[in-house]
Enzyme design. Structure first.
Site, PDB file in Angstrom:
ATOM      1  N   HIS A   1       6.149   4.908 -10.091  1.00  0.00           N
ATOM      2  CA  HIS A   1       6.270   6.382 -10.013  1.00  0.00           C
ATOM      3  C   HIS A   1       7.059   6.949 -11.211  1.00  0.00           C
ATOM      4  CE1 HIS A   1       4.599   5.825  -6.093  1.00  0.00           C
ATOM      5  NE2 HIS A   1       5.687   5.260  -5.613  1.00  0.00           N
TER       6      HIS A   1
ATOM      7  N   ASP B   1      -1.184   2.118  -4.255  1.00  0.00           N
ATOM      8  CA  ASP B   1       0.000   2.417  -3.445  1.00  0.00           C
ATOM      9  C   ASP B   1      -0.290   2.514  -1.949  1.00  0.00           C
ATOM     10  OD1 ASP B   1       2.499   3.194  -2.553  1.00  0.00           O
ATOM     11  OD2 ASP B   1       2.743   4.872  -3.913  1.00  0.00           O
TER      12      ASP B   1
HETATM   13  C1  NGQ Z   1       6.972   2.447   0.522  1.00  0.00           C
HETATM   14  N1  NGQ Z   1       5.999   4.376  -0.506  1.00  0.00           N
HETATM   15  O1  NGQ Z   1       7.813   1.575   0.289  1.00  0.00           O
HETATM   16  O2  NGQ Z   1       5.955   2.205   1.155  1.00  0.00           O
HETATM   17  C2  NGQ Z   1       7.218   3.830   0.004  1.00  0.00           C
HETATM   18  C3  NGQ Z   1       7.799   4.690   1.077  1.00  0.00           C
HETATM   19  C4  NGQ Z   1      10.257   4.636   0.755  1.00  0.00           C
HETATM   20  C5  NGQ Z   1       6.042   5.200  -1.566  1.00  0.00           C
HETATM   21  N2  NGQ Z   1       7.194   5.423  -2.098  1.00  0.00           N
HETATM   22  C6  NGQ Z   1       9.116   4.248   1.609  1.00  0.00           C
HETATM   23  N3  NGQ Z   1       4.955   5.765  -2.024  1.00  0.00           N
HETATM   24  O3  NGQ Z   1      10.090   4.907  -0.432  1.00  0.00           O
HETATM   25  O4  NGQ Z   1      11.360   4.649   1.280  1.00  0.00           O
HETATM   26 ZN    ZN Z   2       5.208   2.023  -3.170  1.00  0.00          ZN
END
Ligand code: NGQ
Ligand code: ZN
Length: 459
Positions: free
Chosen positions: A274, A325
């Site tokens: 990101h 993702d």
């Molecule tokens: C994840 N996903 O680890 O799946 C994360 C969400 C977080 C993204 N950042 C959970 N797109 O970042 O705490």
């Molecule tokens: Zn992620």
């Protein structure tokens, strides 16, 4: 060499551009041994492959289990945001056992191959049972991912994730996060177990991941990196949401990417996923570090993250790869199209990725080539090019597809990325083996069946 298989590609995108009549020799290991353009067809019993071939796209960032919830977090109150999406995601994360994960990852990996991804970086943090106690085999769920990728035939960089706490200033994880949590020692043990298992898998390797600066405190992050295998790719979520930038500033006095650059010394082994919210100084410093930014444009749009300053980053020499993702979209062409459109919408100009003299460079082709190079670097495997020493990972397009008919060279990729509403991917090869022929994967019917059985009744 006698054991090598030989393919005769009608045309192919090689590192020096499009070439015709390309003979590719593949060693039994799945590595490309030689590439010879302008070769004579069937001079040596080669398998003739019609249609234009391009290197398969590496997918630098996936959470396989989230495929099961794609589309189920689209109903909500007016205040729905990233954090409320995460609550739905945690519900699914806590339902996944080994068999369910294998069913969901199996379906996802078939979809990835059919769409033109030939390798994936699986950012894996579902380690333990939902109550946080380890499985009898601590790496059980990681081993499920490795075995599934190997069965389906997609290249894999498996990235066991270190996770410790709920956020800046917290000491523990939340109840819903218990199964993600490891000590540095138990995380290392999972990496070691995966390393052993992957030795038998010619298309897999293991890397290291730290969930985020939110979830891994600074001391632990330093400790995790000490003694880590030098060659391992290192992945981390950074600066995806404005709130996390503000919390990081409050906790450390620095923005997340600036903190990483100063305190950790990010280098080409790193993939910062990101990196959405970076200021001008971070853009330049991150580009100079040689690290890859892992951009996941359709997920970032879906979650309301923001738009990464790609124009400025690329102008500063920055490298990027793309990732699916949350797997709301599992298509490299859509990911790259969305990436370019984000830039067009914010700059109100066109052909951002082309960036050269009018008509000299093609946005779609430039995006594809940049994604190949950044993706190969981030996944730490010899992929991303049809060239000697690389894995034989390639896709063959259907030149007769209505969106591609009459197109040549880079126009094929432009028309695919920006003007195809159906996939023109016809055949897909990974490590010298055909895994998709005429749009179909050998195991797609049985894999879909077990995916359906697994998901029946899930909410
Ligand atoms: C994840 N996903 O680890 O799946 C994360 C969400 C977080 C993204 N950042 C959970 N797109 O970042 O705490
Ligand atoms: Zn992620």
């Amino acid at each position: 060499m006698s054991d090598a298989r030989t393919f005769h590609l009608e045309s192919a995108l090689l590192p020096d551009g499009w070439r015709h009549s390309v003979r590719v020799e593949v060693a039994p290991s799945g590595d490309i041994e030689s590439v010879t353009p302008d070769a004579v067809a069937d001079a040596d019993g080669a398998e003739v492959v019609g249609g234009p071939a391009v290197p398969g796209m590496p997918n630098v960032h996936s959470h396989a289990f989230q495929r099961a919830m794609a589309g189920l977090a689209e109903a909500g109150a007016a205040g729905a945001d990233f954090w409320s999406w995460r609550e739905v995601m945690y519900r699914f994360a806590n339902r996944m056992g080994p068999e369910a994960l294998e069913a969901v990852a199996g379906q996802l990996f078939v979809e990835m191959l059919k769409a033109g991804y030939t390798a994936v970086g699986e950012f894996h943090y579902l380690h333990h049972q939902p109550d946080g106690s380890p499985h009898d085999e601590a790496a059980r769920l990681s081993l499920s991912v490795l075995a599934t990728a190997s069965r389906v035939g997609i290249g894999l960089t498996h990235l066991p994730v270190l996770y410790a706490r709920a956020g800046f200033g917290q000491t523990n994880a939340r109840t819903e996060q218990r199964r993600f949590v490891n000590s540095v020692e138990s995380w290392r043990a999972i990496i070691t177990a995966c390393g052993l298992a992957s030795r038998e898998m010619p298309n897999a390797r293991v890397g290291a991941a730290l969930h985020s600066l939110r979830a891994v405190p600074p001391d632990m992050l330093h400790q995790a990196l000490e003694g880590l295998d030098e060659s391992m790719p290192r992945h981390l979520h950074a600066a995806e949401q404005v709130a996390e930038v503000e919390e990081c500033l409050a906790a450390t006095g620095a923005r997340p990417v600036a903190w990483l650059l100063d305190e950790v010394g990010v280098d080409p082994r790193w993939c910062l996923v990101h990196a959405t919210h970076i200021d001008e100084a971070e853009v330049v410093a991150l580009a100079r570090s040689g690290a890859v930014v892992g951009l996941c444009p359709t997920t970032e749009a879906n979650l309301g993250d923001g738009v990464f300053p790609l124009d400025a980053f690329v102008a500063a020499g920055g490298r990027f790869g793309v990732g699916s993702d949350s797997n709301v979209t599992v298509t490299p062409s859509a990911e790259l199209c969305c990436l370019e459109y984000g830039q067009r919408l914010t700059t109100r100009r066109r052909v951002r990725a082309g960036g050269g003299e009018a008509g000299t460079r093609h946005a779609g082709a430039e995006l594809w080539k940049a994604g190949l190079a950044g993706g190969a670097q981030a996944l730490g495997r010899p992929i991303g090019a049809i060239a000697p020493g690389c894995r034989a990972d390639l896709i063959v397009l259907d030149a007769a597809h209505p969106s591609l008919t009459g197109r040549v060279g880079d126009e094929l990729i432009d028309s695919w990325l920006f003007a195809s509403h159906e996939s023109p991917v016809r055949h897909v090869m990974v490590g010298g083996e055909w895994v998709v022929r005429d749009g179909h994967h050998r195991l797609e019917a049985e894999i879909l069946e077990s995916y359906r059985e697994t998901l029946a009744g899930w909410r």
